[in-house]
Write a protein that holds these residues in place. Structure first.
Motif, mmCIF file in Angstrom:
data_model
loop_
_atom_site.group_PDB
_atom_site.id
_atom_site.type_symbol
_atom_site.label_atom_id
_atom_site.label_comp_id
_atom_site.label_asym_id
_atom_site.label_seq_id
_atom_site.Cartn_x
_atom_site.Cartn_y
_atom_site.Cartn_z
ATOM 1 N N PRO A 1 -22.249 5.246 -0.317
ATOM 2 C CA PRO A 1 -22.031 6.467 -1.013
ATOM 3 C C PRO A 1 -20.384 7.308 -0.586
ATOM 4 C CG PRO A 1 -23.977 6.488 0.113
ATOM 5 C CD PRO A 1 -23.414 5.314 1.024
ATOM 6 N N TRP A 2 -19.883 6.740 0.965
ATOM 7 C CA TRP A 2 -18.627 7.683 1.191
ATOM 8 C C TRP A 2 -17.768 6.639 0.576
ATOM 9 C CZ3 TRP A 2 -14.760 5.192 3.826
ATOM 10 C CH2 TRP A 2 -13.670 6.189 4.081
ATOM 11 N N PHE A 3 -17.919 5.161 0.875
ATOM 12 C CA PHE A 3 -16.598 4.616 0.319
ATOM 13 C C PHE A 3 -16.436 4.880 -1.428
ATOM 14 C CE2 PHE A 3 -17.399 2.171 4.260
ATOM 15 C CZ PHE A 3 -15.948 1.970 4.225
ATOM 16 N N VAL A 4 -17.732 4.757 -1.663
ATOM 17 C CA VAL A 4 -17.479 4.953 -3.374
ATOM 18 C C VAL A 4 -16.980 6.501 -3.821
ATOM 19 C CG1 VAL A 4 -19.042 5.832 -5.874
ATOM 20 C CG2 VAL A 4 -19.659 3.730 -4.099
ATOM 21 N N ALA A 5 -17.455 6.909 -3.257
ATOM 22 C CA ALA A 5 -16.776 8.679 -3.433
ATOM 23 C C ALA A 5 -15.195 8.719 -2.754
ATOM 24 C CB ALA A 5 -17.656 9.652 -2.153
ATOM 25 N N ILE A 6 -15.053 7.841 -1.753
ATOM 26 C CA ILE A 6 -13.677 8.388 -1.327
ATOM 27 C C ILE A 6 -12.677 7.571 -2.579
ATOM 28 C CG2 ILE A 6 -13.351 6.480 0.612
ATOM 29 C CD1 ILE A 6 -11.434 9.266 0.296
ATOM 30 N N ALA A 7 -13.223 6.585 -2.813
ATOM 31 C CA ALA A 7 -12.833 5.448 -3.509
ATOM 32 C C ALA A 7 -12.781 6.206 -4.908
ATOM 33 C CB ALA A 7 -13.539 4.377 -3.981
ATOM 34 N N ILE A 8 -13.788 7.244 -5.281
ATOM 35 C CA ILE A 8 -13.284 8.120 -6.667
ATOM 36 C C ILE A 8 -12.387 8.885 -6.770
ATOM 37 C CG2 ILE A 8 -14.390 9.497 -7.679
ATOM 38 C CD1 ILE A 8 -17.226 8.016 -8.165
ATOM 39 N N LYS A 9 -12.246 9.840 -5.433
ATOM 40 C CA LYS A 9 -11.519 10.515 -4.801
ATOM 41 C C LYS A 9 -9.850 10.480 -4.679
ATOM 42 C CE LYS A 9 -10.962 15.085 -2.745
ATOM 43 N NZ LYS A 9 -12.136 16.265 -2.681
ATOM 44 N N SER A 10 -9.408 9.149 -4.136
ATOM 45 C CA SER A 10 -8.018 9.091 -4.208
ATOM 46 C C SER A 10 -7.506 7.968 -5.274
ATOM 47 C CB SER A 10 -8.221 7.696 -2.735
ATOM 48 O OG SER A 10 -9.171 6.717 -2.412
ATOM 49 N N GLY A 11 -8.696 7.520 -6.658
ATOM 50 C CA GLY A 11 -8.207 6.895 -6.972
ATOM 51 C C GLY A 11 -7.842 5.030 -6.847
ATOM 52 N N GLY A 12 -8.774 5.005 -5.014
ATOM 53 C CA GLY A 12 -8.819 3.380 -5.125
ATOM 54 C C GLY A 12 -7.499 3.612 -3.814
ATOM 55 N N GLU A 13 -6.780 4.056 -3.435
ATOM 56 C CA GLU A 13 -5.825 4.139 -2.154
ATOM 57 C C GLU A 13 -5.660 4.018 -1.157
ATOM 58 O OE1 GLU A 13 -1.974 5.276 -0.846
ATOM 59 O OE2 GLU A 13 -2.350 4.516 -3.658
ATOM 60 N N PHE A 14 -7.563 4.789 -0.060
ATOM 61 C CA PHE A 14 -7.739 4.472 -0.124
ATOM 62 C C PHE A 14 -8.001 3.412 0.707
ATOM 63 C CE2 PHE A 14 -10.864 4.027 2.946
ATOM 64 C CZ PHE A 14 -10.477 4.201 4.564
ATOM 65 N N PHE A 15 -8.711 2.147 -0.270
ATOM 66 C CA PHE A 15 -8.204 0.931 0.487
ATOM 67 C C PHE A 15 -7.126 0.071 0.826
ATOM 68 C CE2 PHE A 15 -12.646 2.060 -1.587
ATOM 69 C CZ PHE A 15 -13.360 2.088 -0.486
ATOM 70 N N ALA A 16 -5.930 0.916 -0.523
ATOM 71 C CA ALA A 16 -4.897 0.042 -0.691
ATOM 72 C C ALA A 16 -3.902 0.287 0.671
ATOM 73 C CB ALA A 16 -4.168 0.467 -2.162
ATOM 74 N N ALA A 17 -4.650 2.184 0.860
ATOM 75 C CA ALA A 17 -3.924 2.164 2.798
ATOM 76 C C ALA A 17 -4.047 1.708 3.874
ATOM 77 C CB ALA A 17 -3.324 3.270 2.435
ATOM 78 N N SER A 18 -5.370 2.305 3.670
ATOM 79 C CA SER A 18 -6.387 1.018 4.630
ATOM 80 C C SER A 18 -6.051 -0.182 5.172
ATOM 81 C CB SER A 18 -7.669 1.660 5.252
ATOM 82 O OG SER A 18 -8.607 0.735 4.245
ATOM 83 N N VAL A 19 -6.204 -0.783 4.048
ATOM 84 C CA VAL A 19 -6.570 -2.586 3.966
ATOM 85 C C VAL A 19 -5.284 -2.788 3.778
ATOM 86 C CG1 VAL A 19 -7.355 -4.843 3.412
ATOM 87 C CG2 VAL A 19 -8.522 -2.679 3.219
#
Length: 569
Positions: A255-273
């Motif tokens: 749930p949180w990974f989906v929520a942060i993906a939506i909120k950040s427009g995928g930027e979370f995964f681009a930044a963290s990974v």
């Protein structure tokens, strides 16, 4: 007759110690209570008085504070900057801790760094207790206790227990996972694991992902791969009920990974990974580069007081590498250690989740009488045991004298006792009394914690720059001032003075900041003060010089001289 009385008293004393030991070892609960007590003695001194330690700790704490301020528990931000480096787990735990503190009436809870440290303290204690649980797959109660005590007293866990970061909690999750994996491997003929072991394993795995992403998966995955290669089969992993466990994990983390993906427009995964994780693997981040071998060298400080005993146990691990318990411990340590040494970015705490396995091998080697003064070069090498407290006693005295003009008088008694106990540990080692050597080391570490964290850091006032600046801002004779800083940009100042702290880039900006009117304070590093004064003269404004704060900034490695100017009163 007279000569028999002391002998009788000595015998009674020995019997009472043996009886006490036997009484404590009769139950896991009693041993765990002793471990918790030892942990608290090592972790609590200085817990509330140590200043926010730049730069990582106040970044985590500030992001958690902003979650409480905004009510947004999905996105992670430091001021206006997205902090998309780690998952949300530690921020939730810190926010909950502070919210509980507020509910209980703790004054100024949101700028009380100790409240943000509570999850780390609990994580460190959990690491010790879970090390005991994991070690029970290898030993009886006494061996498991000594293994956990080595973790409770090691320097790096004592440090991380006091810092509002991810690493103590990550270690607890990692030990939970590896303890479950050990039971699956060492009892693979049984076909079924107890429900408690499965629950601990999958809870640790799930929380580990929410705390620090893929690291728990790396520790367990590399160990499982090595052991499966050794066994020519991975069927033993089925006892962990992987499909059910993965469903449990996804239900919690997705749930949180989906929520942060939506909120950040995928930027979370681009930044963290892409930026954080792969950046560490590809090119080292600024200030954190170190060559391969860094962790082997730093180990002698980070795992003190058990480090030299562990080093002496290395040949034991090689000789007995085909034995299943040793093979598992080596699979826990070696592959992940190689990864950490290969990655350019290095920090001393990265290898901490591997230390329980180091402690297991060390106690195993001691139990089989492998470790002792009979090993090559062991006697002179054991001098490293007293070297750490002696070095800290001398080093902290020099630092305190250089920066604050006085030695750390309050800390010296505890540091001297720690050094004497460490010397005693060396002497016991020379006499081939290994378990008393361990106990002398444990006691030395406890006094070291009291001396360094409980007292020495209190006397190093020159290092508490942000605390002193925040005190200035809070004591200006007008309410709720707007605060800005020029030249000194440490995250701890943001945490202590407020999320709206303005970070300025020039003396002209600082002067214009004061010109906006109202109650305002600006901190100006001496390097920019000439430009600041010139702009004030041009604008014909005369801010009041409130005070000057001088000290040493550990992160920049330089002396600082910061003037505090105020207007509006």
């Amino acid at each position: 007759m007279d000569g028999s009385v002391p002998q009788q008293r000595m015998s009674l004393r020995h019997v009472s110690v043996a009886q006490l030991t036997s009484l404590v070892e009769r139950s896991h609960a009693r041993l765990c209570a002793v471990l918790v007590l030892l942990s608290l003695v090592c972790f609590l001194p200085g817990f509330t008085t140590l200043q926010p330690m730049d730069r990582d700790e106040p970044r985590y704490a500030q992001a958690s504070k902003q979650m409480l301020e905004t009510g947004d528990f999905v996105d992670i931000r430091f001021q206006d900057e997205a902090r998309h480096k780690k998952p949300v787990g530690i921020y939730w735990l810190q926010s909950a801790s502070v919210a509980l503190g507020e509910a209980l009436g703790v004054p100024e809870a949101r700028t009380t760094i100790a409240l943000y440290r509570i999850p780390s303290l609990l994580g460190a204690i959990a690491s010790v207790l879970l090390t005991y649980w994991a070690a029970l797959a290898f030993f009886g109660r006494r061996g498991a206790f000594l293994t956990a005590a080595l973790m409770a007293t090691c320097v790096i866990l004592m440090v991380e227990a006091r810092l509002a970061k991810t690493d103590a909690m990550l270690t607890a999750c990692s030990v939970a996972v590896m303890g479950g994996l050990a039971r699956a491997y060492l009892s693979r003929g049984a076909g079924v694991l107890p429900r408690r072991a499965l629950l601990i394993f999958w809870t640790g795995f799930t929380l580990g992902i929410l705390i620090k992403g893929p690291l728990v998966l790396m520790f367990a995955g590399l160990a499982a791969a090595v052991l499966s290669y050794k066994e020519h089969s991975a069927r033993w992993l089925l006892t962990l009920r992987p499909w059910l466990g993965l469903l449990f994990t996804l239900a919690i983390v997705l749930p949180w990974f989906v929520a942060i993906a939506i909120k950040s427009g995928g930027e979370f995964f681009a930044a963290s990974v892409g930026k954080d994780m792969l950046g560490k693997m590809g090119t080292a981040q600024k200030y954190h580069w170190a060559p391969p071998g860094f962790y082997l060298l730093s180990f002698f400080a980070t795992f003190w007081p058990g480090a030299i005993l562990a080093a002496i146990a290395v040949p034991f691990a090689w000789i007995h590498r085909r034995e299943e318990p040793v093979a598992f411990a080596l699979a826990w340590i070696v592959p992940s250690w190689i990864v950490f040494e290969a990655v350019p970015t290095k920090l001393p705490h990265y290898t901490m989740p591997l230390f329980p396995a180091v402690a297991i091998i060390t106690v195993m080697a001691i139990a089989r009488h492998f470790v002792g003064p009979h090993r090559p070069a062991a006697k002179p090498a054991a001098l490293l045991i007293p070297f750490i407290p002696l070095g800290l006693a001398i080093g902290l005295s020099i630092v305190a004298w250089s920066f604050d003009g006085l030695p750390p008088f309050r800390a010296l008694p505890a540091l001297i006792i720690s050094s004497l106990l460490a010397l005693w540990a060396w002497w016991l080692f020379v006499k081939n009394r290994m378990v008393p050597t361990l106990w002398a080391g444990f006691l030395s570490s406890a006094f070291l914690a009291i001396g360094v964290f409980g007292f020495a850091q209190l006397d190093l006032r020159s290092l508490k720059i942000s605390d002193r600046l925040a005190e200035v801002a809070h004591n200006v004779p007008c309410g709720n001032p707007q605060v800005a800083t020029l030249g000194y940009r440490e995250p701890s100042l943001v945490f202590l003075t407020g999320t709206n702290l303005d970070m300025l880039d020039s003396g002209a900006e600082a002067s214009r900041f004061l010109r906006q009117g109202g109650c305002r304070v600006v901190f100006v590093d001496k390097r920019f003060e000439g430009e600041f004064r010139a702009e004030n003269e041009r604008l014909r404004q005369k801010p009041v010089l409130s005070t000057r704060v001088q000290g040493f900034n550990i992160n920049s490695g330089r002396q600082v001289d910061i003037a505090a100017y105020a207007t509006g009163f």
